[in-house]
Design a protein around this motif. Structure first.
Motif, mmCIF file in Angstrom:
data_model
loop_
_atom_site.group_PDB
_atom_site.id
_atom_site.type_symbol
_atom_site.label_atom_id
_atom_site.label_comp_id
_atom_site.label_asym_id
_atom_site.label_seq_id
_atom_site.Cartn_x
_atom_site.Cartn_y
_atom_site.Cartn_z
ATOM 1 N N GLY A 50 -12.983 -30.636 114.316
ATOM 2 C CA GLY A 50 -12.302 -29.568 115.036
ATOM 3 C C GLY A 50 -11.672 -28.520 114.135
ATOM 4 O O GLY A 50 -11.230 -27.482 114.623
ATOM 5 N N PHE A 51 -11.636 -28.791 112.817
ATOM 6 C CA PHE A 51 -10.975 -27.864 111.906
ATOM 7 C C PHE A 51 -11.856 -27.597 110.689
ATOM 8 O O PHE A 51 -12.626 -28.457 110.260
ATOM 9 C CB PHE A 51 -9.618 -28.425 111.440
ATOM 10 N N ASP A 52 -11.709 -26.415 110.124
ATOM 11 C CA ASP A 52 -12.413 -26.038 108.901
ATOM 12 C C ASP A 52 -12.028 -26.987 107.768
ATOM 13 O O ASP A 52 -10.876 -27.410 107.670
ATOM 14 C CB ASP A 52 -12.020 -24.607 108.527
ATOM 15 N N PRO A 53 -12.976 -27.354 106.887
ATOM 16 C CA PRO A 53 -12.645 -28.293 105.810
ATOM 17 C C PRO A 53 -11.535 -27.816 104.883
ATOM 18 O O PRO A 53 -10.733 -28.612 104.401
ATOM 19 C CB PRO A 53 -13.976 -28.464 105.058
ATOM 20 N N TYR A 54 -11.468 -26.498 104.631
ATOM 21 C CA TYR A 54 -10.380 -25.987 103.803
ATOM 22 C C TYR A 54 -9.047 -26.100 104.532
ATOM 23 O O TYR A 54 -8.004 -26.389 103.917
ATOM 24 C CB TYR A 54 -10.646 -24.522 103.418
ATOM 25 N N LEU A 55 -9.067 -25.865 105.837
ATOM 26 C CA LEU A 55 -7.839 -26.005 106.624
ATOM 27 C C LEU A 55 -7.368 -27.455 106.638
ATOM 28 O O LEU A 55 -6.162 -27.718 106.562
ATOM 29 C CB LEU A 55 -8.080 -25.507 108.045
ATOM 30 N N VAL A 56 -8.294 -28.389 106.714
ATOM 31 C CA VAL A 56 -7.935 -29.814 106.675
ATOM 32 C C VAL A 56 -7.320 -30.160 105.323
ATOM 33 O O VAL A 56 -6.277 -30.828 105.239
ATOM 34 C CB VAL A 56 -9.161 -30.703 106.952
ATOM 35 N N ALA A 57 -7.953 -29.688 104.243
ATOM 36 C CA ALA A 57 -7.500 -30.041 102.898
ATOM 37 C C ALA A 57 -6.128 -29.473 102.573
ATOM 38 O O ALA A 57 -5.278 -30.153 101.992
ATOM 39 C CB ALA A 57 -8.523 -29.567 101.866
ATOM 40 N N ILE A 58 -5.896 -28.216 102.950
ATOM 41 C CA ILE A 58 -4.623 -27.565 102.633
ATOM 42 C C ILE A 58 -3.589 -27.828 103.719
ATOM 43 O O ILE A 58 -2.402 -28.047 103.440
ATOM 44 C CB ILE A 58 -4.830 -26.047 102.455
ATOM 45 N N GLY A 59 -4.019 -27.822 104.968
ATOM 46 C CA GLY A 59 -3.086 -28.002 106.071
ATOM 47 C C GLY A 59 -2.433 -29.370 106.084
ATOM 48 O O GLY A 59 -1.268 -29.504 106.486
ATOM 49 N N ARG A 60 -3.154 -30.400 105.648
ATOM 50 C CA ARG A 60 -2.551 -31.725 105.609
ATOM 51 C C ARG A 60 -1.360 -31.747 104.655
ATOM 52 O O ARG A 60 -0.369 -32.441 104.909
ATOM 53 C CB ARG A 60 -3.589 -32.765 105.192
ATOM 54 N N ALA A 61 -1.447 -30.978 103.561
ATOM 55 C CA ALA A 61 -0.338 -30.918 102.613
ATOM 56 C C ALA A 61 0.844 -30.163 103.199
ATOM 57 O O ALA A 61 2.011 -30.503 102.935
ATOM 58 C CB ALA A 61 -0.793 -30.259 101.308
#
Length: 310
Positions: A50-61
């Protein structure tokens, strides 16, 4: 615990001598951290539905940074780490806040399976042990290195035989993820010798927040998020557990049990990850998995039975 004159000092933090009981406590704490981390790859796959891979990688932080600020405020602790340790916290941030989530997420997005990505985890304990020697002043005995190498080889052979039997293009990303995590684990384990583990990861997240928070906002605007229940659950897991809560016992365990020694518990992570993949994603495994699990347990037991040089 007071270090004797033979302790090796790196920076201002000495490598303390380990006694049998605290070392085993450290191993158990590290095991709790590994159990938390073992769901990261399946959760990342779910989040990227449901989310862009960059958004997952940075957003989790960014999500984890919010939790860290809440905990620091609740404990009445400073929101920023001591200036003398800012370089170390920057290294932790580069390694486990940015590097590992980004490179491993891109590898999964580019087609690497959960099982194949377990190669990273299979080799990570060996890399962490090497950095513990270079950066944290630890000196494992030859038997430790033999058991460590045997465990890494067992996991690597097992994982490759489950896949196509050769390294794929995504493996460069996985190697970068491996090196990033090893640096972040070692530096965090060093700092946790004198700072509680929860504060170590909290400070690393806060140091990274001036980048992760605005980057998350921008990515949320320029990408096309399609949140579903599964995607949100996966994102919440990698943000709150993989990026924050799991590091609390993990760093405490590395500090108590020795970075190289306690870090070998992570040899069990690929098998735990495969178990989650079987339960949540329908991936299958058979007798080879059981054989690999037994081999890894023997290797982990061997690393835990060795004492560091005094």
């Amino acid at each position: 615990m007071k270090a004797d004159n033979s302790a090796i000092v790196t920076g201002s933090i000495a490598a303390p001598p380990l006694t049998r009981r605290p070392a085993w406590r450290g191993t158990l704490l590290a095991g709790v951290g590994v159990l938390s981390f073992s769901g990261s790859f399946p959760a990342t796959v779910f989040a990227m539905r449901g989310f862009d891979p960059y958004l997952v990688a940075i957003g989790r932080a960014a999500l984890a940074a919010l939790a860290a600020v809440v905990c620091l405020k609740a404990a009445g602790a400073p929101l920023l780490p001591p200036r003398a340790h800012l370089r170390s916290y920057a290294l932790i941030a580069l390694g486990v806040v940015f590097g590992f989530p980004l490179f491993s997420g891109l590898a999964l997005h580019s087609g690497a399976s959960t099982a194949h990505s377990a190669v990273v985890i299979g080799l990570l304990p060996a890399a962490t042990a090497a950095f513990a020697v270079l950066r944290a002043g630890e000196r494992p005995r030859p038997l430790f290195w033999l058991a460590c190498a045997a465990g890494a080889l067992s996991i690597t052979v097992f994982t490759l035989t489950r896949g196509s039997g050769h390294l794929a293009g995504a493996d460069l990303l996985l190697v970068l993820a491996l090196l990033s995590a090893a640096v972040g684990y070692t530096e965090g384990g060093r700092l946790a010798r004198e700072t509680p583990g929860w504060r170590v990861i909290s400070y690393a997240l806060v140091v990274a927040a001036p980048v992760t928070v605005p980057a998350t906002a921008v990515l949320a605007l320029v990408t096309d998020p399609r949140p579903s229940g599964v995607a949100v659950a996966g994102f919440a897991y990698v943000g709150l557990i993989s990026m924050f809560l799991g590091f609390i016992p993990w760093y405490a365990g590395l500090a108590m049990g020795g970075i190289a020694r306690a870090g070998q518990v992570q040899l069990t992570q690929p098998l735990l990850t495969l178990a989650w993949a079987w339960l949540l994603m329908g991936e299958r495994f058979g007798a080879a998995t059981i054989a690999a699990a037994l081999a890894v347990l023997v290797c982990v037991a061997a690393t835990q039975s060795t004492r560091p040089r005094g």
